[in-house]
Design a protein around this motif. Structure first.
Motif, mmCIF file in Angstrom:
data_model
loop_
_atom_site.group_PDB
_atom_site.id
_atom_site.type_symbol
_atom_site.label_atom_id
_atom_site.label_comp_id
_atom_site.label_asym_id
_atom_site.label_seq_id
_atom_site.Cartn_x
_atom_site.Cartn_y
_atom_site.Cartn_z
ATOM 1 N N ALA A 62 -1.184 10.615 8.725
ATOM 2 C CA ALA A 62 -2.389 11.366 8.339
ATOM 3 C C ALA A 62 -2.604 11.365 6.826
ATOM 4 C CB ALA A 62 -2.284 12.795 8.853
ATOM 5 N N GLU A 63 -1.508 11.398 6.054
ATOM 6 C CA GLU A 63 -1.645 11.557 4.610
ATOM 7 C C GLU A 63 -2.039 10.266 3.901
ATOM 8 O OE1 GLU A 63 1.166 11.361 6.250
ATOM 9 O OE2 GLU A 63 2.829 10.562 5.064
ATOM 10 N N ALA A 64 -2.023 9.124 4.614
ATOM 11 C CA ALA A 64 -2.234 7.843 3.939
ATOM 12 C C ALA A 64 -3.714 7.506 3.883
ATOM 13 C CB ALA A 64 -1.460 6.751 4.663
ATOM 14 N N GLU A 65 -4.256 7.403 2.658
ATOM 15 C CA GLU A 65 -5.695 7.207 2.486
ATOM 16 C C GLU A 65 -6.085 5.759 2.301
ATOM 17 O OE1 GLU A 65 -7.241 10.286 -0.463
ATOM 18 O OE2 GLU A 65 -5.070 10.471 -0.664
ATOM 19 N N ILE A 66 -5.136 4.930 1.890
ATOM 20 C CA ILE A 66 -5.488 3.536 1.579
ATOM 21 C C ILE A 66 -4.563 2.590 2.351
ATOM 22 C CG2 ILE A 66 -6.399 4.107 -0.711
ATOM 23 C CD1 ILE A 66 -3.760 3.024 -1.860
ATOM 24 N N PRO A 67 -4.989 1.334 2.529
ATOM 25 C CA PRO A 67 -4.225 0.402 3.378
ATOM 26 C C PRO A 67 -2.762 0.232 2.979
ATOM 27 C CG PRO A 67 -6.397 -0.504 2.924
ATOM 28 C CD PRO A 67 -6.280 0.734 2.082
ATOM 29 N N SER A 68 -2.487 0.058 1.666
ATOM 30 C CA SER A 68 -1.091 -0.212 1.294
ATOM 31 C C SER A 68 -0.201 0.969 1.656
ATOM 32 C CB SER A 68 -0.975 -0.512 -0.201
ATOM 33 O OG SER A 68 -1.344 0.606 -0.981
ATOM 34 N N PRO A 75 -0.104 13.413 -7.127
ATOM 35 C CA PRO A 75 0.339 12.094 -6.639
ATOM 36 C C PRO A 75 -0.403 11.761 -5.351
ATOM 37 C CG PRO A 75 2.199 13.576 -7.021
ATOM 38 C CD PRO A 75 0.965 14.410 -7.070
ATOM 39 N N ARG A 76 -0.816 10.500 -5.191
ATOM 40 C CA ARG A 76 -1.456 10.081 -3.952
ATOM 41 C C ARG A 76 -1.504 8.560 -3.899
ATOM 42 N NH1 ARG A 76 -7.819 11.594 -4.791
ATOM 43 N NH2 ARG A 76 -7.889 10.891 -2.638
ATOM 44 N N LEU A 128 0.903 3.916 -5.493
ATOM 45 C CA LEU A 128 0.011 3.683 -6.638
ATOM 46 C C LEU A 128 0.019 4.824 -7.644
ATOM 47 C CD1 LEU A 128 -3.024 1.793 -5.142
ATOM 48 C CD2 LEU A 128 -1.111 0.927 -6.495
ATOM 49 N N ARG A 129 -0.040 6.070 -7.167
ATOM 50 C CA ARG A 129 0.000 7.176 -8.124
ATOM 51 C C ARG A 129 1.218 8.027 -7.782
ATOM 52 N NH1 ARG A 129 -4.614 11.462 -8.393
ATOM 53 N NH2 ARG A 129 -6.087 9.724 -8.487
ATOM 54 N N VAL A 130 2.343 7.665 -8.388
ATOM 55 C CA VAL A 130 3.622 8.260 -8.024
ATOM 56 C C VAL A 130 4.272 8.943 -9.212
ATOM 57 C CG1 VAL A 130 4.194 6.727 -6.108
ATOM 58 C CG2 VAL A 130 4.665 6.005 -8.456
ATOM 59 N N ARG A 131 5.361 9.624 -8.938
ATOM 60 C CA ARG A 131 6.080 10.308 -10.001
ATOM 61 C C ARG A 131 7.347 9.548 -10.414
ATOM 62 N NH1 ARG A 131 6.228 16.590 -8.937
ATOM 63 N NH2 ARG A 131 7.151 16.089 -6.913
ATOM 64 N N GLU A 132 7.790 8.648 -9.548
ATOM 65 C CA GLU A 132 8.968 7.820 -9.833
ATOM 66 C C GLU A 132 8.584 6.383 -9.515
ATOM 67 O OE1 GLU A 132 13.507 8.642 -8.769
ATOM 68 O OE2 GLU A 132 12.505 7.740 -7.061
ATOM 69 N N PHE A 133 8.670 5.474 -10.473
ATOM 70 C CA PHE A 133 8.227 4.102 -10.227
ATOM 71 C C PHE A 133 9.133 3.116 -10.956
ATOM 72 C CE2 PHE A 133 6.135 4.050 -14.408
ATOM 73 C CZ PHE A 133 5.900 5.404 -14.604
ATOM 74 N N HIS A 150 -3.516 -6.025 -23.760
ATOM 75 C CA HIS A 150 -4.158 -6.568 -22.565
ATOM 76 C C HIS A 150 -3.606 -5.887 -21.314
ATOM 77 C CE1 HIS A 150 -5.047 -9.881 -25.368
ATOM 78 N NE2 HIS A 150 -6.090 -10.101 -24.592
ATOM 79 N N GLU A 151 -4.492 -5.832 -20.321
ATOM 80 C CA GLU A 151 -4.045 -5.378 -19.010
ATOM 81 C C GLU A 151 -4.119 -6.536 -18.022
ATOM 82 O OE1 GLU A 151 -5.210 -0.657 -18.775
ATOM 83 O OE2 GLU A 151 -6.755 -2.139 -18.386
ATOM 84 N N PHE A 152 -3.116 -6.593 -17.142
ATOM 85 C CA PHE A 152 -3.124 -7.537 -16.029
ATOM 86 C C PHE A 152 -3.396 -6.715 -14.776
ATOM 87 C CE2 PHE A 152 -1.244 -11.433 -17.923
ATOM 88 C CZ PHE A 152 -0.985 -10.932 -19.188
ATOM 89 N N MET A 153 -4.542 -6.986 -14.152
ATOM 90 C CA MET A 153 -4.979 -6.160 -13.023
ATOM 91 C C MET A 153 -5.032 -6.984 -11.747
ATOM 92 S SD MET A 153 -8.341 -4.693 -14.956
ATOM 93 C CE MET A 153 -8.383 -3.027 -15.596
ATOM 94 N N ALA A 154 -4.617 -6.361 -10.657
ATOM 95 C CA ALA A 154 -4.764 -7.007 -9.344
ATOM 96 C C ALA A 154 -6.056 -6.491 -8.735
ATOM 97 C CB ALA A 154 -3.589 -6.638 -8.447
ATOM 98 N N ARG A 155 -6.907 -7.422 -8.300
ATOM 99 C CA ARG A 155 -8.119 -6.983 -7.614
ATOM 100 C C ARG A 155 -7.742 -6.171 -6.387
ATOM 101 N NH1 ARG A 155 -12.659 -9.674 -8.690
ATOM 102 N NH2 ARG A 155 -12.393 -11.553 -9.957
ATOM 103 N N ALA A 156 -8.463 -5.084 -6.172
ATOM 104 C CA ALA A 156 -8.213 -4.273 -4.979
ATOM 105 C C ALA A 156 -9.397 -3.365 -4.760
ATOM 106 C CB ALA A 156 -6.944 -3.448 -5.156
ATOM 107 N N GLN A 157 -9.926 -3.398 -3.542
ATOM 108 C CA GLN A 157 -11.097 -2.571 -3.240
ATOM 109 C C GLN A 157 -10.829 -1.095 -3.462
ATOM 110 O OE1 GLN A 157 -12.045 -3.734 0.741
ATOM 111 N NE2 GLN A 157 -13.266 -5.494 0.082
ATOM 112 N N VAL A 158 -9.568 -0.688 -3.257
ATOM 113 C CA VAL A 158 -9.240 0.730 -3.387
ATOM 114 C C VAL A 158 -8.772 1.079 -4.790
ATOM 115 C CG1 VAL A 158 -8.579 0.838 -0.973
ATOM 116 C CG2 VAL A 158 -6.842 0.377 -2.718
#
Lengths: 568, 568
Positions: B16-22, B145-146, B150-155, B208-216
């Motif tokens: 239930a808590e998962a909002e995005i595919p990954s 965090p969500r 992607l938006r975590v406290r430990e990475f 510079h930033e290296f970004m991965a395309r992602a719809q979310v």
């Protein structure tokens, strides 16, 4: 790798704060640097050795069927409160609160994470046994960090956790880990002692420690001079003496005014304390118990506690003697009724015609003998170990050794699964708590212990298994092009053979390079200098034994490979 | 590896808590499990993929001459107070105190550790350049965090730090890292966008930033429909228009009562806002500056700030207009004296015969033209990017894309070395602060970004580079001995060929196994069932494309190897 490029800053002087060889040499040789008390950065050389240890541990864990996962370092306090360890660890636990004022901690071990993890996803007995492990940094807020990597606040550990249906399964999982650990330490080439140990704050039943011998070690153990017996100092038992046979004296009561202690009694009678029989009184779950030991020995209360567990043991206090009709200082086992359990240590079998209490004030008896004058309900191992005791295996002399504990493995039973509600559905449909085992190895501790076992006054002397590089090729005459060129070719040749080589290509003097090579401690040194190259040779040196030999320029690579294969 | 043994618990239902595919799929496929908000355990499948990413990163960093070290997670607050980040990070920093009440923190990045480390041990310019990196967990107390990993406290992050003598060296170290990053992301097979970016709290210059395309993805960037231009939304510039040529109207002042805004002016005159010329006033270091943009566009103040840095920019307030003789709402560039710097955005070149302020209340001018009626001191890129703008490279349409930032690299200069006193002795004997660069890659973020790019409605669909296993062999008829036996032989054959294979040997139905294979997403599936084996064949399936083929029983291993080699 070229030393001119490697970030391996060596120090000429001993750092003032370093009290023991591993601390001093790992700093001096550029393996580690302190960030604050008990917290270190691992530099490239240290990391290479640490990775070798990790690889050995990982391979043996995988081969033993354990699976690697990675658990967080920052943990919620809740499960730790459920098991009671949030309080039990006291100030040793690093605690913090997050921005929403939730209580968190830095994990010192991970039973509280792994048990709920497995319980959430492995509800069936069919998925058991299961063994999960990780290699991750652990935290402990030591009161006084010291001794380099030995007493630290941040340390790298491999921790594994086994989950089984029942006690038999747990014991089997434990056996598999025990044997994997034997292989791990053998592969590390470390000199190890395995002892049965005290569970401490982890708790549970059977457990063993794997200790590295080290003169500076803080952890004591008992060993036989003949190497056939090892034990935790708490668990060590002396050899059972030859039975002394039947008594020759008759039981006689004597006046011994004002002699409530063994010492005063032996002095009065002019005998050795070992001739007297000490009768120590305990309350065991509300009933009285006597423990008999020779007068020159002490009762090990831990051993008694383990014997009667889960019943509680409490030494008699003054009022217990009075209330239960015993005369303090003059107790003897003669005439005790069945309400008193009489334990005797096995060493009591080695004596006869004992002097002991008469159960009357200021009077003792002489000529007291087992069976004839008093009964023994249970013969057990109940004495404190003493330096010099005879070995239980071969009668050799037992000594106390010093070591560094590298590993502790435990049979936990349901100690954590029960309070955490970590259950599975068994074949009969009933929910049951897992039987757990836990198995730690201090990776960063192995690094320090290896440095303790493998050094001399010139520096570290790595065994091949854990060496950061196997070989160092030294350009001994930095300004002599032919020998520099030769060193490069030997270096390239060794790299092609898959050997990890360091090339000392710095613009330093030969003396500095030799000193640094001995300090860093690669197993084999190849010295390429003008004099040798002019004569068509290079010098080889085995760091551990200091054995020197020469090789031809063209035969150098083969000679190094052969030397390395024979090296410890 | 046998799936019956692997700890890879799959979930039938979407959490239930998962909002995005990954997030949803990494949970469902048994790659990760949440311990608390923003803190996860990595399970065996997740760890395998994470290790693949680590290996690629490590190999490319080593090849680029960087050296791996390992810095602590628990850090003393002192150096963070020296750089000001102890305050700057605010509640995002995990803070704690030890048992002796010393202030500590959990590292979100490590400039404050690595700069003093290098300064202590590399005092000479001869040891430069130097680039040190680590792969270690980082901490950030996110407010909310969500989105799974992607938006975590430990990475898990790879963070590298370069040290150079001067700016040229720093730029060269930066270039080497930039190119290493291109290789890393190419090897990961991820679809990446590289944009020049804002330095944020790290500070410094070029980055510079290296970004991965992602719809979310939460991170926006600008891209041309033709794929030849990428930029940060802050930095994006529209194509410079064709010059509009000389004006055809003469400068005429008109009555425009109560029209202090572009909107009111355009409405009054019945013209498009783009026909008007907006003249926006700023204070730059105490002097007045005007920025001209077409009336339908906004000034990007960041761009102006970067242009005049280190001078400070402040938009005019009401009192500035009055005090300096400008009529608010009716400002036009005609007749400005040299004391006012006139900036014009490049898009102004595309217009002529502008309607703009007359510098008198309630009056504007028409027919205003550059050079003839007003001067421009500096032509620059000064407008806010707008969805649909023409691409500066080819005139194609620019769009805003969504992405996940995986990596950020910075030229820091002396921003950290100066306050930390991290100095070296240069060739001239002078002590100088290091020129630093820093280079991050989010390892656990790559795991999530790959799952975002590589999935469909049935589950994950790994590319070979990061797949936890390359192949899954499915026993589709668990109770049919001949096909089970065949599957074992194919499994053994693939293992012998050095391929990482999963064998689904569970006692589940074929349907469950197919669903789990699609969910976990190994690139190649080998389906060994009764019907096929009776006919002498096995079925092969490429997970990414869903292409199916058959192979003979004896040719199965070769067919899988060939299929895998051709797989993305």
């Amino acid at each position: 790798m070229r030393l001119s490029h490697l970030f391996a800053p060596t120090l000429r002087e001993d750092p003032a704060e370093a009290e023991i060889p591993s601390h001093r040499l790992l700093l001096r040789a550029g393996f580690i640097r302190q960030v604050m008390a008990g917290v270190y950065t691992t530099l490239p050389l240290g990391l290479r050795t640490m990775r070798r240890i990790e690889t050995i541990v990982r391979e043996e864990m995988d081969a033993a069927g354990a699976q690697e996962i990675r658990m967080p370092i920052v943990l919620p306090a809740g499960p730790w409160q459920a098991t009671g360890r949030y309080e039990l660890y006291g100030e040793n636990l690093f605690r913090l609160t997050d921005r929403h004022q939730r209580q968190l901690l830095l994990g010192p071990t991970q039973e509280e994470v792994v048990a709920p993890l497995v319980a959430a996803d492995v509800p069936s007995y069919r998925d058991l046994p299961l063994n999960l492990y990780q290699i991750e940094w652990k935290y402990r807020d030591e009161f006084r960090p010291r001794f380099g990597l030995l007493r630290v606040r941040e340390f790298l550990m491999k921790d594994a956790y086994s989950f089984d249906r029942d006690e038999d399964g747990m014991r089997e999982s434990y056996r598999i880990m025990y044997e994997a650990y034997e292989r791990i330490f053998a592969r590390c080439s470390l000199e190890i002692v395995i002892v049965e140990a005290d569970p401490g704050q982890i708790g549970g039943g059977v457990n063993h420690e794997f200790m590295a011998r080290a003169q500076v070690g803080e952890d004591l153990f008992v060993e036989c001079e003949n190497g056939d017996y090892f034990a935790d100092t708490e668990a060590a038992r002396p050899r059972e003496p030859e039975p002394a046979g039947e008594g020759t004296e008759s039981l006689t009561e004597i006046d011994t005014p004002d002699t409530p202690t063994i010492e005063s009694l032996a002095t009065l009678l002019g005998i050795e304390p070992s001739r007297t029989l000490k009768c120590v009184m305990f309350d065991v779950a509300g009933r009285s118990a006597a423990v008999l030991v020779p007068g020159d020995r002490e009762v090990n209360v831990n051993k008694l506690e383990k014997l009667v567990f889960p019943e509680k043991v409490r030494p008699f206090e003054d009022e217990d003697f009075a209330a239960r009709g015993f005369v303090k200082g003059y107790v003897g086992p003669q005439g005790f009724d069945e309400a008193v359990t009489i334990f005797a240590d096995l060493t009591v079998r080695g004596g006869r015609d004992w002097v002991t209490g008469s159960n009357r004030q200021d009077r003792h008896v002489t000529g007291a003998n087992v069976d004839r004058d008093f009964r023994v309900d249970r013969w057990e191992d109940l004495v404190e170990f003493r330096e010099g005791d005879p070995c239980p295996v071969d009668g050799g002399t037992l000594h106390i050794g010093r070591s560094i504990v590298l590993s502790h493995i435990y049979q936990l039973g349901t100690k954590y699964s029960e309070p955490l509600g970590a259950r599975f559905v068994d074949e009969d449909g009933a929910e049951k708590a897992y039987r757990m085992g836990c198995y730690g190895i201090g990776i960063s501790r192995i690094l320090a212990a290896a440095a303790e076992q493998w050094h001399d006054d010139r520096g570290l002397a790595w065994r091949r298994a854990l060496a950061p590089f196997q070989v160092v090729v030294i350009q001994a005459t930095a300004d002599h092009e032919p020998s520099v060129g030769r060193s490069e070719r030997i270096y390239d040749g060794l790299v092609e053979r898959g050997i990890e080589v360091l090339l000392d290509d710095r613009g330093e003097s030969a003396g500095v390079k030799f000193a640094d090579a001995d300090l860093i401690g690669c197993p084999v040194q190849v010295i390429v200098g003008k004099r040798g190259v002019d004569a068509g040779t290079v010098d080889l040196k085995l760091r551990v034994t200091d054995e020197r030999s020469t090789a031809t320029l063209d035969g150098a690579v083969d000679a190094v490979v052969a030397l390395l294969e024979a090296a410890p």
